[in-house]
Design an enzyme around this catalytic site. Structure first.
Site, PDB file in Angstrom:
ATOM      1  N   ASP A 173       7.988  11.718  -6.586  1.00 59.85           N
ATOM      2  CA  ASP A 173       7.504  12.683  -5.750  1.00 59.85           C
ATOM      3  C   ASP A 173       8.325  13.569  -4.847  1.00 59.85           C
ATOM      4  OD1 ASP A 173       5.301  10.818  -5.846  1.00 59.85           O
ATOM      5  OD2 ASP A 173       5.495   9.910  -3.650  1.00 59.85           O
ATOM      6  N   HIS A 210      10.619   7.873 -12.588  1.00 57.45           N
ATOM      7  CA  HIS A 210       9.922   7.350 -13.819  1.00 57.45           C
ATOM      8  C   HIS A 210      10.087   8.210 -15.000  1.00 57.45           C
ATOM      9  CE1 HIS A 210       7.378   4.438 -11.423  1.00 57.45           C
ATOM     10  NE2 HIS A 210       7.778   5.082 -10.474  1.00 57.45           N
ATOM     11  N   SER A 229      18.097  12.394  -2.355  1.00 61.77           N
ATOM     12  CA  SER A 229      18.313  12.574  -3.844  1.00 61.77           C
ATOM     13  C   SER A 229      17.707  13.941  -4.332  1.00 61.77           C
ATOM     14  CB  SER A 229      17.663  11.422  -4.262  1.00 61.77           C
ATOM     15  OG  SER A 229      16.403  10.891  -3.899  1.00 61.77           O
TER      16      SER A 229
END
Length: 255
Positions: free
Chosen positions: A84, A140, A224
Site C-alpha cells: 500500500d 509482497h 519506509s
C-alpha cells in the site's frame, strides 16, 4: 543550500544508534499499546480492514506491522504493487544508469552496490512507492519467480518522505535497505526496500527461493519506501505518479 545542510545536521544528530534503540524499545513496550488509539485517530486508519481486534495488539510496533483481510486486497493481473502507499515517482533509468528525483541524481550502481546489474537496468524504468505511517506495512512479491539474490546495505537513514527526498543526502542510495533480485519468466527485476529514520528494520518472512505472486516477502517496522527497477523494454506501465495504491493492484504488464 543552508536549509538543506541544517536538515541534514538535524537528522544526523537524532538518527544515532542510541536514539534508534530508544524508539524501538518504546514502540515494543507493553505501555505503548496505550498509544494505539491515538495512532489510529492521528492517521485516520481504517480499522475495518485489520485482521485482528485492536485489543489483541501487544504494543504499537505489533499494530504497525498489522495484517489485513486478504479479501480486501484482491490480486490484479500483470505486475502488482508490492505494498500500500503512494506512487511518488515513476521515471526512466538513463542509459548511463542514473535517474533524477527532486533534483538529486541517483546512480543505480550505488543504490544496488552492483555495477554489472546497473548496466542491465540502463534504459529501463523505476517506480517508487512511499508508505506513510497510516499504511499497511507488509511487502509482497509483485510477480512469481525465483530469488537470485537478497542482501542488505547501509546503516543510518534519512526520512523517506518529500522533505527527506528534497533535503536529504541521496537518501535512496545511502539509507539502510534490503535489495532483492527476482527472475521471472519474462525478465529480471529488483525490489528494493528502504528503511526510514530511527527504525531500520526490514524483516523477511519468505522461506524459499521459489516465490509466488502476492506472497508475503516481509514487513517494515515503521516508515519506509519501496523502489522497483525494471530492465529496458521489459514492461509497459499501467499506473501514474501521485496515485494512492493498494497492494495487489496492477502497476505494469510485461511486454
Amino acid at each position: 543550500m543552508l536549509k538543506k545542510r541544517l536538515f541534514q545536521i538535524f537528522v544526523e544528530l537524532t538518527n544515532g544508534n542510541l536514539s534508534s534503540k530508544m524508539v524501538k524499545k518504546i514502540t515494543k513496550s507493553n505501555l505503548s499499546r496505550l498509544l494505539i488509539p491515538i495512532f489510529i485517530k492521528t492517521y485516520n486508519i481504517n480499522t475495518y480492514e485489520i485482521l485482528k481486534d485492536i485489543s489483541d495488539f501487544k504494543n504499537l510496533n505489533d499494530f504497525f506491522i498489522r495484517q489485513v483481510h486478504p479479501k480486501l486486497r484482491p490480486i490484479g493481473e500483470g505486475i502488482i504493487s508490492p505494498t500500500d502507499g503512494e506512487i511518488s515517482e515513476i521515471g526512466k533509468i538513463e542509459e548511463d544508469s542514473t535517474f533524477v528525483i527532486k533534483g538529486q541524481e541517483y546512480m543505480v550502481k550505488s543504490l544496488l552496490a552492483d555495477s554489472e546489474r546497473a548496466k542491465k537496468l540502463a534504459g529501463g524504468y523505476y517506480i517508487i512507492i512511499y508508505l506513510s505511517p497510516k499504511n499497511y506495512h507488509r511487502i509482497h512479491f509483485p510477480t512469481s519467480g525465483k530469488i537470485l539474490s537478497s542482501y542488505t546495505l547501509g546503516k543510518h537513514s534519512y526520512p523517506v518522505n518529500n522533505a527527506g527526498l528534497n533535503l536529504g543526502d541521496n537518501v535512496l542510495s545511502y539509507n539502510y535497505r534490503r535489495i532483492v533480485e527476482i527472475e521471472n519468466e519474462n525478465t529480471t527485476y529488483n525490489l528494493v526496500c528502504i528503511g526510514a529514520q530511527n527504525v531500520n528494520s526490514i524483516i523477511e518472512t519468505y522461506k524459499t527461493k521459489e516465490i509466488e505472486k502476492s506472497q508475503e516477502m516481509g514487513y517494515f517496522e515503521f516508515g519506509s519506501t519501496v523502489v522497483l527497477l525494471f530492465e529496458k523494454n521489459s514492461i509497459n506501465l499501467e499506473t501514474k505518479e501521485k496515485t494512492e495504491i493498494k497492494m495487489g493492484e496492477k502497476i505494469a504488464i510485461f511486454k
